[in-house]
Write an enzyme that holds these catalytic residues in place. Sequence first.
Site, PDB file in Angstrom:
ATOM      1  CE  LYS A  60      -5.395  -3.282   3.710  1.00  0.00           C
ATOM      2  NZ  LYS A  60      -6.593  -2.436   3.864  1.00  0.00           N
ATOM      3  CB  THR A  82     -14.101  -9.060   4.285  1.00  0.00           C
ATOM      4  OG1 THR A  82     -13.994  -7.651   4.009  1.00  0.00           O
ATOM      5  CG2 THR A  82     -12.946  -9.788   3.597  1.00  0.00           C
ATOM      6  N   GLY A 187      -8.169   3.669   2.076  1.00  0.00           N
ATOM      7  CA  GLY A 187      -9.392   3.844   2.854  1.00  0.00           C
ATOM      8  C   GLY A 187      -9.165   4.568   4.174  1.00  0.00           C
ATOM      9  N   GLY A 188      -7.904   4.631   4.603  1.00  0.00           N
ATOM     10  CA  GLY A 188      -7.599   5.424   5.787  1.00  0.00           C
ATOM     11  C   GLY A 188      -7.529   4.637   7.084  1.00  0.00           C
ATOM     12  N   GLY A 189      -7.671   3.329   7.043  1.00  0.00           N
ATOM     13  CA  GLY A 189      -7.597   2.526   8.277  1.00  0.00           C
ATOM     14  C   GLY A 189      -6.223   2.614   8.914  1.00  0.00           C
ATOM     15  CD  GLU A 211      -4.363  11.078  -2.703  1.00  0.00           C
ATOM     16  OE1 GLU A 211      -5.298  10.261  -2.787  1.00  0.00           O
ATOM     17  OE2 GLU A 211      -4.554  12.308  -2.637  1.00  0.00           O
ATOM     18  CE  LYS A 283      21.672  -4.944  -1.993  1.00  0.00           C
ATOM     19  NZ  LYS A 283      21.935  -4.797  -3.434  1.00  0.00           N
ATOM     20  CB  SER A 320       1.953  -0.471   3.787  1.00  0.00           C
ATOM     21  OG  SER A 320       1.954  -0.252   2.397  1.00  0.00           O
ATOM     22  CG  ASN A 323       1.491 -10.011   0.117  1.00  0.00           C
ATOM     23  OD1 ASN A 323       2.407 -10.768   0.420  1.00  0.00           O
ATOM     24  ND2 ASN A 323       0.526  -9.699   0.956  1.00  0.00           N
TER      25      ASN A 323
END
Lengths: 339, 339
Positions: A60, A82, A187-189, A211, A283, A320, A323
Amino acid sequence: MAPGREQAYAVSLEDVQAAAARIAPFAHRTPVMTCSAIDKAAGFSIFFKCEQFQKGGAFKFRGACNAVQALSEEQRRCGVVTHSSGNHALSLALAAQLADIPAYIVVPSNTPQVKQDAVAGYAGLVELCEPSMDAREAGAAAVQARTGATFVSPYNNAAVMAGQGTLALELLEQAGELDAIFVPISGGGLSSGIATAAKALQPGIKIILAEPRGWNDAADVAASKAEGRLRMDLPKPATIADGLQGRMGDLTWPVIRDRTDAVIAVTETEIVAAMQLIYERMKVVVEPSGAVGLAAALSPRLAPTLGPDVRLRRVAVVLSGGNVDFGARGFWRAWLPPE
Amino acid sequence: MAPGREQAYAVSLEDVQAAAARIAPFAHRTPVMTCSAIDKAAGFSIFFKCEQFQKGGAFKFRGACNAVQALSEEQRRCGVVTHSSGNHALSLALAAQLADIPAYIVVPSNTPQVKQDAVAGYAGLVELCEPSMDAREAGAAAVQARTGATFVSPYNNAAVMAGQGTLALELLEQAGELDAIFVPISGGGLSSGIATAAKALQPGIKIILAEPRGWNDAADVAASKAEGRLRMDLPKPATIADGLQGRMGDLTWPVIRDRTDAVIAVTETEIVAAMQLIYERMKVVVEPSGAVGLAAALSPRLAPTLGPDVRLRRVAVVLSGGNVDFGARGFWRAWLPPE
């Protein structure tokens, strides 16, 4: 689309290349990893693009940083806003901090304190709102009216889409010729940025979307692609992949519709099984949303979906983000004796 | 030690360099990672040597591979044997498999099935014994008598010590000049190999040992170093760092005694706090034993132990392994609803 007339997509290869130059001083070029044990399970070679090592712990940051760096001088003075409780909020706060401009983050009041603290840790200005999409949007609009800040959508924004696409430029340099890229989609970004850049550079490459179908079987991307129209009427998927509960927007959907090749909707147990391979064999830490691409690559529904003419030999899987709130899952407590 | 007379240590820089050439076709050159958030907490720059990415998931493969590759043709025919339920067992089995020779692994009968299966997965020949050190040693001796296999100690073996030392050759190439290296210690194979190579190449470097004191306050390395004699009378530490419950041997102790600079004995909560930073900030998996070096680097007892004349600016921390049984800690179950 009439012959000779080019459909106006929100983002082009040139936009992605410009984004790459813009974010280069700030973003990490993340590593690509391989794992022979997982290759064996998959039956093809996988290049993992490791975005958990990106700044802010997820891809992101690419889009947020590009959106911030593309602002005019006047826009910078007023900052960005945002509404989000997740990785986009963190990344926008960090991107704004690095540019030394304010970031207003409208956060639902039921967001765990640890996430609010993380945003504040990057100097994000947290504004609480009621936990509903209407309240979030109203909260962001109120901040815009008060401060003049620029709204940065988590995905439905051309600068964000171009920023996420920079991942593909790096990946194709690092991994070479690929048959396919597996990308988690919400969302497809990310998917639209990657599809735009990757298909421009390697026209034969397949973009395979991954998805979560959720316990409630709410695979909106698969339904939208199957029908060729954006389905907004399905419920939000009930899934541990909490980063993948968003909906495509009017900028991302045309790219997803036209430039991606297949959708695999994975189950919750498939997501956990993919996480287990990533933790135990590679790992590295990955959040559930980040493991959905591997879940799709290993799914028994992959081959039937692609059909008999498609043979995968070398693919990439986007991990991706990483966190994870381990404490909330009792992980640290599990290592110490009961108090 | 009389002037002009060199003490005979089990391993030299040349042994380590020979080991590096021997294992190069088999072992990974593991990456060095950095993390600005952890640097901030520590007050100095840390280069993390990431041995969780080594083959078999831990540094142990280096020593096991060197021991196997150094065998004579005749020894190879009879294979190798050890007693272990941990990373050394896995690594020796893997090293033997790559050399296409048998590895007999004597395993206490109370070892979890998942670990026995992992050894068998690398074609290790599991031989069960009663869960006591006497039974383990007797089991290994019986295998030796029956098969002629060469016994490979997890640490008290010159080839193993030299193999572990190869980590330091890579590290100093990757990180440059360092003030110190923090190393988790148990039997001392890793520490003695690293100390030998690193001090030969950078004589001013400090080797700082990190051991778990356990709930029972059983820090045998600190006690041994303080008294200048090998303390074998202390109980085994009660610790989650289950890879660090061994004792130094007659080959490793002289090197540890003479070529290491300090010992930090860390608490269980310090180990968990270090793991938390590694998972949440670095996004990599580490086992408790593997996090003990960072726990020492962050300990409030570090500065008092080193004294006022030592100032650390650039250090390395060895993340020694990443073999975690997440399932046993309830981690996968935590992501799925109760059945």
